[in-house]
Design an enzyme around this catalytic site. Structure first.
Site, PDB file in Angstrom:
ATOM      1  N   PRO A 149     -22.326 -19.840  -2.801  1.00  0.00           N
ATOM      2  CG  PRO A 149     -23.953 -18.748  -4.072  1.00  0.00           C
ATOM      3  CD  PRO A 149     -23.754 -19.899  -3.136  1.00  0.00           C
ATOM      4  CG  MET A 150     -20.262 -18.067   1.194  1.00  0.00           C
ATOM      5  SD  MET A 150     -19.366 -18.874   2.534  1.00  0.00           S
ATOM      6  CE  MET A 150     -18.414 -20.107   1.646  1.00  0.00           C
ATOM      7  CB  ALA A 151     -20.060 -11.757  -1.682  1.00  0.00           C
TER       8      ALA A 151
ATOM      9  CD  GLN B 250     -25.663 -16.135  -6.500  1.00  0.00           C
ATOM     10  OE1 GLN B 250     -24.998 -15.344  -5.842  1.00  0.00           O
ATOM     11  NE2 GLN B 250     -26.491 -17.009  -5.940  1.00  0.00           N
TER      12      GLN B 250
ATOM     13  CB  CYS C 286     -27.765 -10.803  -1.910  1.00  0.00           C
ATOM     14  SG  CYS C 286     -26.606  -9.688  -1.094  1.00  0.00           S
TER      15      CYS C 286
ATOM     16  CE  LYS D  77     -27.444 -19.804  -1.293  1.00  0.00           C
ATOM     17  NZ  LYS D  77     -27.635 -18.760  -0.299  1.00  0.00           N
TER      18      LYS D  77
ATOM     19  N   GLY E  55     -28.487 -23.415   5.215  1.00  0.00           N
ATOM     20  CA  GLY E  55     -28.751 -22.749   6.488  1.00  0.00           C
ATOM     21  C   GLY E  55     -28.576 -23.679   7.669  1.00  0.00           C
ATOM     22  CG  ASP E  56     -29.052 -22.867  11.248  1.00  0.00           C
ATOM     23  OD1 ASP E  56     -28.288 -21.893  11.101  1.00  0.00           O
ATOM     24  OD2 ASP E  56     -30.153 -22.786  11.836  1.00  0.00           O
TER      25      ASP E  56
ATOM     26  N   GLY F 234     -22.047 -23.092   3.543  1.00  0.00           N
ATOM     27  CA  GLY F 234     -21.462 -21.765   3.349  1.00  0.00           C
ATOM     28  C   GLY F 234     -20.452 -21.446   4.421  1.00  0.00           C
TER      29      GLY F 234
END
Length: 338
Positions: free
Chosen positions: A17-19, A71, A102, A141, A203-204, A226
């Site tokens: 869920p990228m802002a 979210q 966040c 998350k 992540g990564d 992401g």
């Protein structure tokens, strides 16, 4: 397959869920590229309760995007519960996710986002209250911790499970790391080993091979992608194919990238109007053009455009120049979008 509560996703690949990114225009492309579960960008609990117009628009769910996780974020149990109830009763989302990851100061200053990571008992109490108030599955998350000295990932995940949460996504960085350094997959594995609810690793995960490594090394139930999907929904499609068949599909051609970028822009125009969409599309196009030969000049031109047709013309000229120079950089990937 990934199962969260009563919600079944067809595969293990999840869009983070990228802002400022995960609105319906981009989420729908991710879904068409096969993504099992898409997550909407975070929405403020207080903005929901105030009936903020822009926030209400952010709660829109297109039927074609499902299953979808919506979210919310906030630092106060009472307002989170009320916002969760609103999402539960008034949106078409399948899952309610609570942001505890966040790292941005304006969010953590309000006790929201990653600030929750410092207080496992408070997490358990809040999740329990939210879960009792809604019928949709509730997930969290989170990051592995606040900083190197406060890594409570296992305690926090257990708090989510004890509170009745249906799943947890773990980003393998601390709040202090923000988006730098390396994600700690060992701690993600510890979380997976300590709870029985589904765990999604984050992540990564920058390549399809990395997604497989994460699944193999940590045993997580799903992988969340992401930043690697920015301007690159093919990453989602290629990862699903690789996890399913072992086949590593080629990267998309420049022409294919521009075709999807134009589709993205037109959906954004339909969603937000030309003025806002074209401005917002500039950052996306910088991502779509990344790595394409001769794209530096085009990026400069893109930053000057204010109209959809002018933006499209710049991109079409670029495609024509690529074809003229024979600078095909990869074979076209056959995707689900036609």
């Amino acid at each position: 397959m990934l199962k969260i509560g009563n919600v079944e996703a067809p595969n293990q690949v999840v869009l983070a869920p990228m802002a400022g990114v995960c609105n319906p225009a981009f989420r729908l492309i991710a879904k068409e590229f096969g993504c099992g579960l898409v997550c909407a960008e975070m929405v403020s609990d207080k903005a929901i309760l105030h009936g903020n117009h822009r926030t209400m628009e952010m709660l829109y769910v297109d039927e074609r995007e499902k299953p979808l996780s919506l979210q919310i974020f906030g630092g106060d149990t009472e307002t989170l519960v009320e916002a969760a109830k609103y999402v539960d009763q008034n949106t078409d989302a399948d899952i309610i996710d609570i942001n505890m990851g966040c790292p941005v100061p304006k969010i953590t200053k309000c006790d929201a986002g990653a600030r929750w990571l410092l207080d496992p008992p408070k997490i358990e109490q809040m999740i329990e209250t939210v879960v009792k108030s809604v019928s949709k599955p509730v997930t969290v998350k989170m990051r592995i911790g606040w900083d190197e000295d406060h890594i409570y990932a296992v305690q926090n995940a257990k708090a989510v499970e004890n509170g009745g949460g249906a799943g947890v996504s773990v980003h393998g960085r601390t709040r202090v790391q923000m988006y730098t350094g390396h994600a700690n997959w060992d701690i993600i594995k510890e979380v997976k080993d300590s709870v029985s609810i589904p765990v999604i690793g984050n992540g990564d995960v920058t390549t399809p091979e990395a997604a497989k490594r994460m699944l193999d090394q940590t045993g997580v139930d799903g992988v969340m992608i992401g930043r690697a999907a920015l301007g690159n929904p093919w990453m989602l499609y290629r990862t699903i194919q690789y996890l399913t068949t072992g086949e590593l599909l080629p990267e998309p051609s420049g022409q294919e990238k521009i075709r999807i970028a134009l589709l993205h822009m037109d959906r954004l125009v339909a969603l937000k109007g030309e003025h806002v969409a074209v401005k917002e599309m500039r950052k996306h196009l910088a991502w779509y053009l990344k790595g394409l030969k001769g794209s530096a000049r085009v990026k400069d031109l893109i930053m000057e455009q204010t109209k959809r047709d002018a933006m499209a013309e710049v991109l079409e000229h670029f495609v024509a120049s690529m074809e003229g120079n024979g600078t095909e950089d990869a074979e076209e990937t056959s995707t689900a979008v036609h």
